[in-house]
Design a protein around this motif. Structure first.
Motif: not given
Length: 318
Positions: A8, A14-15, A18, A100, A174, A177-178
């Motif tokens: 990430y 944009r991961p 998550f 995602f 983001y 963090t993810n």
């Protein structure tokens, strides 16, 4: 997990995935929490499917209240099935990863189906209002065409008003963090991970929440004020009690649905001093308990549904 976090950090803002944390502070007992969660999910599935079969096969139950109840059961089944399997995989197998796009889809389903549930409960309140305040016009007002129209209107309202939510979140950065400190994806949990300005998006979410669940609740309260006004004008105590008894099941459904819903909504936005595990536990109760309780409430209070259910069990046992 470390690989996913490193992946990430070195990719885009944009991961691709998550990580669902579960219930913060209670990770050690996830396996034990999963037991009642699984039981409630199974009871919810069996109860709502049984209710749908009973109403479908018994033409005497093809009344507006029970048709709206069936619509509520379908929404309940879709809501629990879009969240509980993933929650249980997290608890049982520590499978925290969610893509995602899948996260955005789950968020959309949770919020749109919850909005539909609120609408169906409002429709049931409208049915009680017509049945008690205008009994002679009940069958002419709530015709099959009107029932279908109300059902479709509620579905389209939830689907359309909540459709911007995934797009509001899809193109954000983001950068924090993810890791989502929750058991499932929902709007406020995701927007807390964003590092850009989100006031407009939060405002839209708040407005939609008021125009759906908030307005529905106000209209339900208004309908019951009118119902009580009519009931207290009845000539005898026996007539008043008999009339009120037709609303008991619906009142319980309202309490079971809106109590955890409002608590979860308010704590997400204003309850910054409430422990995270309490908020997330209540948020899970909001998804779990109403779908399980709705068929039980109407099964216990409605003699015909209760009799048909026991007859169905007897046939299965034989």
């Amino acid at each position: 997990m470390e690989y996913l976090l490193l992946n990430y950090n070195r990719t885009s803002l944009r991961p691709t995935t998550f990580l669902l944390l579960g219930i913060p502070g209670l990770e050690a007992v996830h396996i034990w929490i999963s037991v009642p969660f699984c039981l409630v999910y199974l009871v919810s599935l069996m109860g709502n499917i049984a209710l749908l079969l009973i109403v479908k096969t018994d033409h005497k139950l093809h009344e507006p209240m029970y048709l709206f109840l069936c619509m509520l059961s379908v929404a309940d089944l879709m809501l629990t099935s879009s969240t509980l399997p993933k929650i249980l995989s997290l608890f049982w197998f520590n499978y925290r990863e969610i893509y995602f796009e899948a996260c955005l889809l789950q968020m959309y389903l949770i919020h749109s189906l919850s909005t539909m549930e609120s609408g169906f409960i409002l429709a049931m309140a409208f049915d009680r209002y017509i049945a008690i305040c205008h009994p002679l016009r009940h069958s002419t007002i709530l015709t099959p065409a009107v029932i279908v129209g109300l059902g479709l209107g509620i579905v389209f309202r939830g689907a359309i008003l909540l459709s911007p939510h995934p797009f509001l979140l899809r193109w954000l950065s983001y950068c924090r963090t993810n890791v989502i400190s929750h058991t499932y994806c929902e709007f406020m949990a995701l927007i807390k991970l964003v590092c850009t300005e989100t006031k407009i998006r939060r405002a839209y979410s708040l407005i939609v929440a008021f125009l759906t669940g908030g307005l529905d609740f106000i209209l339900i309260i208004c309908s019951y004020v009118l119902i009580l006004f009519t009931v207290f004008n009845l000539p005898s105590k026996a007539a008043r009690l008999k009339t009120l008894s037709t609303c008991v099941s619906h009142v319980w459904v309202i309490l079971v649905f809106y109590t955890p819903a409002f608590f979860s909504f308010l704590t997400h936005r204003f309850g910054h001093h409430i422990a995270p595990h309490i908020h997330i536990f209540v948020a899970n109760i909001y998804l779990l308990i109403p779908p399980m309780m709705n068929p039980i409430i109407y099964g216990v209070k409605t003699k015909r549904i209760r009799e048909r259910f026991f007859k169905f069990l007897t046939i299965k046992c034989v």
